[in-house]
Design a protein around this motif. Structure first.
Motif, PDB file in Angstrom:
ATOM      1  N   PRO A 145       0.825  -1.208   0.000  1.00  0.00           N
ATOM      2  CA  PRO A 145       0.000   0.000   0.000  1.00  0.00           C
ATOM      3  C   PRO A 145       0.863   1.264   0.000  1.00  0.00           C
ATOM      4  N   MET A 146       0.240   2.362  -0.353  1.00  0.00           N
ATOM      5  CA  MET A 146       0.979   3.629  -0.427  1.00  0.00           C
ATOM      6  C   MET A 146       0.931   4.293   0.946  1.00  0.00           C
ATOM      7  N   SER A 147       1.671   3.673   1.853  1.00  0.00           N
ATOM      8  CA  SER A 147       1.715   4.127   3.236  1.00  0.00           C
ATOM      9  C   SER A 147       2.455   5.458   3.303  1.00  0.00           C
ATOM     10  N   PRO A 148       2.254   6.207   4.384  1.00  0.00           N
ATOM     11  CA  PRO A 148       3.006   7.462   4.533  1.00  0.00           C
ATOM     12  C   PRO A 148       4.505   7.226   4.372  1.00  0.00           C
ATOM     13  N   GLU A 149       4.995   6.109   4.903  1.00  0.00           N
ATOM     14  CA  GLU A 149       6.424   5.818   4.811  1.00  0.00           C
ATOM     15  C   GLU A 149       6.873   5.700   3.351  1.00  0.00           C
TER      16      GLU A 149
END
Lengths: 783, 161
Positions: free
Chosen positions: A766-770
């Motif tokens: 997923p396009m996590s904040p990290e």
């Protein structure tokens, strides 16, 4: 590389498609679903509610090791626990056949080896779950731990551990033009699908060739009703209540596994508390059956906990390498895809998912050449199986993402690049395949306009995207059968193997019958599913309910209608062709009304009669079609989104998300909308945070508390759907299938909007904040 | 096994039962008192499928001991419809707006809605969103549930007892 334009001599093959009249509204279109009263009063009955006299309860012991040899199992103490009726270990299942849809490799409980953390090692039936759990604690298993592989590359390393040294027992489906499949193509690869079309010579004509790699995360289905089965079984016969999407395939698998004829197995299916693909194939079933056999035929209920559901089946994580050749003006020419799916420890439904992940490589666009290869990699992780989107989600992520990367490299707006390359309405997807049955550009414009994409003003940190996903719908080579019966007073029964797992199809199919018979939808009841009596069906999957089963249902209803009018014509001495049927009244050419109930009783006596007819539908077989039969319809999902990205934290906020599907013709408005929005939110979770994570050999968030699914608070501030009715569907009245399409474009559209906002091109989910932060600050990562 | 006798009101009816002290409210309701509309799913107090009202407040019955409701008023989905079977405004709204699909979260969502409307008969969308974020629905994508709650408020009797 030459600068010659690709040959357009042949041009695209276009087909004329019928268009349903837009004014026609199917009866009940704007009404509530038929299952509303049961579900809002709590009276709906699920398999979890099934209680049988003298019912026992099962619990299982699961492997703590990702890969190990079972040295010994000592279950003697467990057997002595008061209240325990049976303990099941490898010695009780050695004579049974392992199961699996294409490759038969999954035993009822592990035999000699365990292959992932969570593999079933032993099971206990007892008077209650507490006693069963207490007995499990007394089972001693000695393992010899073996090296394991959980990631694609380590699994493919020929020097590494081989999870299945034995030759596979399985089959490859028949393929037509350009397609092929093969079992066990290499070390730890259970299946490889290949598809090619067009000449590879066109690579030489491309102005640019780009190769990019994309990774796709793995989710759990997280259906709220767990896997549950109640079985009453002897060595001669099995009766089972199962929360399954596919009662007849379940019957077939149980027959194979337990060595019984199918007519000694009876499967009954209630309402399902969600499925999303997970409830295909054997899940809680074989353990319940075997324990019942070992408990003298007493009913055994095996209801998994949510934690166990996580350890039973998941979506396929994937790595997709796409090489795409284009002309300088952005015209697509050729695409080569190499796809690896993480299939987990058992083959499950992986070959079919693999086939689709490979076959859907072209996306919604026109190509001169496609060269696609997808493989399933066996690893020591939870088996992967059918999951909403079914390989199409993986393919769309790579395909749409790479389009955006190419748009950026060529300096073309991604929307324009899509519009330039989209297929026409009526254009073959690939040679021999069914024509595209939606106007793809119309849908793309629709969602773009909805969020204001054409007139967007650049705001720092904000961006927009517009994407499309496409999948062949209705299943491959899928037959459908249905039976419609009408009793003396006009009470209608619809009998079909289509299971109700939330999608609303049982209710919609009743509307189709009502439309044909000229009655209110409330007069039609969906008969309970029981494999002894219900017409055969291959299962509720591939968005096939309306477009495939619907055709059989419509035909059965039409046959009953003809039968009734023909019979009434004879009774009334009128030409049946001049008669109409309305509310169980025959209307003559002069408008005279002839109620049927007295007419029926006049002939058959007061006990009455039942008019019955069967319907059948199957898309015709063709070797020209790569998958041996052209698909019944194309399921399209369009999406547009606006996001805001905080460059300091990498957090993505979706400000607006609109999705759209083309129902062809709406049978039930609430049903269509619910499917489109539900599928979109699956995509939203996958985009931003939802993922079954492994740390080394074990899952770290395989339970409800740690596994985050989207909640209401995660919805974008503006989230809505638009159901199109373009009218070109092959299903009843121009309908197509729904339920998966709008999941496909959501992750790519959010990725495109992120790129538009801050320039970061993400290729992993997923396009996590990290991940977003790292994409924005690559130097921080490397330092 | 220790047992205790508890007195409580179940959907308005005085109820006395003797239960093991480790009996969970969800199991008591489903297995002993035939409230099958209470659904058990995650059994960890996360998903909310088993939500019931205890003295007007939504609680996860899978994570509540039965003895805890001694003296309390417990309400389940079975208590929503009128004695003649006519649906409550919440039930009507969920049916009309398609606020359910598979139905497994629906009993919990309805009890959550009932609890909300008792506290706040005219909730704003943000209130509804935050309130129902305690429960998981895997099917609908929530928008149609939000609309159902708004519609319930509109039809409303404030989740009347």
């Amino acid at each position: 590389m030459t600068l010659t334009q690709p040959s357009t001599d042949a041009g695209p093959v276009l087909h004329e498609l019928p268009t349903a009249p837009s004014a026609h509204r199917v009866v009940g279109r704007d009404g509530a679903r038929a299952d509303a009263p049961l579900k809002v009063t709590g009276k709906a009955v699920y398999t979890t509610d099934v209680v049988r006299p003298g019912m026992l309860h099962a619990k299982v012991l699961r492997s703590p090791h990702a890969h190990a040899r079972i040295v010994s199992i000592d279950a003697a103490r467990a057997r002595t626990v008061p209240g325990v009726t049976a303990v099941l270990t490898q010695d009780d299942v050695r004579h049974l056949n392992p199961y699996g849809t294409f490759v038969k490799d999954q035993p009822v409980v592990a035999i000699d080896h365990v292959r992932y953390v969570g593999d079933v090692v032993a099971a206990v039936a007892a008077v209650d779950e507490r006693t069963a759990l207490a007995a499990l604690d007394l089972i001693e298993v000695v393992y010899e731990v073996l090296p394991h592989v959980t990631e694609l590359d380590e699994a493919l390393d020929p020097a590494g551990v081989e999870i299945w040294p034995e030759a596979p027992v399985g089959m490859v489906p028949d393929y037509g033009q350009g397609a092929s499949g093969e079992l066990r193509t290499q070390h730890n690869v259970s299946y490889t699908f290949r598809y090619t079309t067009g000449s590879p010579d066109v690579w030489d004509q491309c102005d640019h060739i780009f190769e990019d790699t994309f990774t796709f995360s793995r989710m759990n289905h997280m259906h709220l009703e767990p896997f549950v089965a109640v079985a009453e079984a002897t060595d001669d016969a099995i009766e089972i209540w199962s929360s399954t999407q596919s009662p007849f395939p379940l019957r077939k698998e149980l027959a194979w596994t337990f060595g019984l004829p199918e007519n000694r197995i009876r499967v009954q299916t209630m309402l399902l508390g969600g499925g999303f693909g997970a409830k295909n194939g054997l899940k809680a079933d074989p353990v319940a059956v075997r324990l019942s056999q070992l408990s003298g035929g007493r009913p055994v209920r095996y209801a998994m906990t949510t934690e166990e559901v996580f350890l039973t089946v998941s979506q396929h994580a994937a790595r997709l390498v796409y090489r795409t050749g284009v002309m300088a003006d952005g015209t697509f020419v050729a695409r080569r895809a190499r796809v690896l799916l993480n299939g987990g420890a058992y083959t499950e439904l992986s070959p079919l998912v693999c086939e689709k992940a490979g076959y859907r490589t072209p996306g919604a666009y026109r190509w001169q050449h496609i060269d696609s290869q997808a493989s399933v990699v066996t690893t020591n992780t939870v088996p992967a199986g059918a999951f909403r989107g079914f390989g199409g989600t993986q393919a769309t992520w790579a395909s749409e993402r790479q389009l955006d990367l190419i748009a950026e490299r060529l300096g073309i707006d991604p929307f324009d690049l899509r519009m330039k390359n989209l297929k026409e309405l009526g254009e073959e997807f690939v040679p021999g395949e069914a024509p595209i049955d939606s106007d793809l550009r119309e849908g793309l414009r629709l969602v773009a306009d909805e969020i204001g994409y054409p007139d967007r003003v650049q705001v720092p940190g904000r961006g927009m995207g517009v994407c499309i996903g496409i999948k062949d719908g209705g299943g491959v080579n899928k037959p459908a059968q249905a039976r419609v019966k009408v009793s003396t007073k006009g009470d209608v029964f619809l009998s079909s193997g289509l299971t109700e797992m939330g999608q609303g199809s049982q209710s919609a199919l009743c509307q189709i019958v009502a439309e044909v018979l000229g009655c209110a939808p409330g007069r039609v009841a969906f008969a309970r599913i029981d494999t002894d009596n219900t017409p055969f069906d291959q299962g509720t999957n591939a968005s096939s309910g309306i477009a495939v089963m619907g055709q059989a249902v419509q035909q059965a209803a039409e046959k009953v209608r003809r039968e009734v009018l023909s019979w009434a014509g004879g009774q009334l001495d009128l030409d049946p062709g001049s008669l109409a049927l309305r509310d169980w009244v025959v209307v003559g050419p002069d408008g005279a009304e002839h109620p049927l109930a007295p007419l029926v009783m006049g002939t058959f006596g007061g006990t009455g009669f039942e008019f019955t007819a069967d319907g059948f539908f199957k898309s015709g077989n063709s070797h020209l079609a790569p998958l041996e039969a052209p698909c019944v319809f194309w399921e399209i999902g369009w999406a547009a989104a606006e996001v805001e990205v905080d460059p300091e934290t990498g957090k993505v906020t979706v400000l607006q998300l609109v999705v759209s599907g083309d129902a062809g013709k709406v049978i039930n408005k609430l049903g269509c909308r619910g499917q489109d929005e539900g599928a979109a939110v699956f995509g939203l979770g996958q985009s931003l945070f939802e993922e079954l994570r492994y740390d080394g050999d074990r899952p770290v968030n395989a339970e409800a508390l740690d596994y985050r699914v989207p909640l209401a608070e995660d919805l974008p501030e503006r989230f809505w759907s638009l159901t199109q009715e373009q009218g070109h569907g092959a299903g009843p009245f121009g309908a197509k299938g729904m339920g998966e399409g709008t999941m496909l474009p959501v992750a790519p559209v959010i990725a495109q909007a992120i790129a538009d906002a801050v320039g970061a091109q993400l290729t992993d989910l997923p396009m996590s904040p990290e991940r977003v932060f790292r994409a924005l600050h690559p130097r921080i990562e490397s330092s | 096994m220790n047992e205790t006798t508890i007195d409580f009101r179940l959907n308005g009816t005085p109820t006395e039962v003797t239960v093991p002290t480790n009996r969970l409210l969800a199991d008591l309701l489903r297995e002993d008192l035939r409230c099958h509309g209470v659904r058990s799913s995650c059994e960890r107090g996360v998903c909310g499928a088993c939500t019931v009202l205890v003295d007007d407040l939504p609680v996860a019955s899978c994570s509540t001991f039965a003895f805890d409701v001694d003296g309390a008023s417990v309400e389940t989905v079975e208590g929503l419809a009128a004695a003649d079977g006519s649906l409550s405004p919440q039930q009507q709204a969920f049916a009309e707006c398609g606020g359910f699909q598979c139905g497994f979260c629906t009993s919990g969502m309805l009890m959550l809605t009932t609890g909300l409307l008792r506290q706040n008969p005219c909730p704003k969308r943000a209130d509804i969103r935050s309130w129902i974020s305690s429960n998981t629905c895997r099917c609908t994508g929530y928008e149609m549930i939000l609309e159902s709650v708004e519609r319930a408020a509109e039809l409303g009797d404030g989740g009347a007892r």
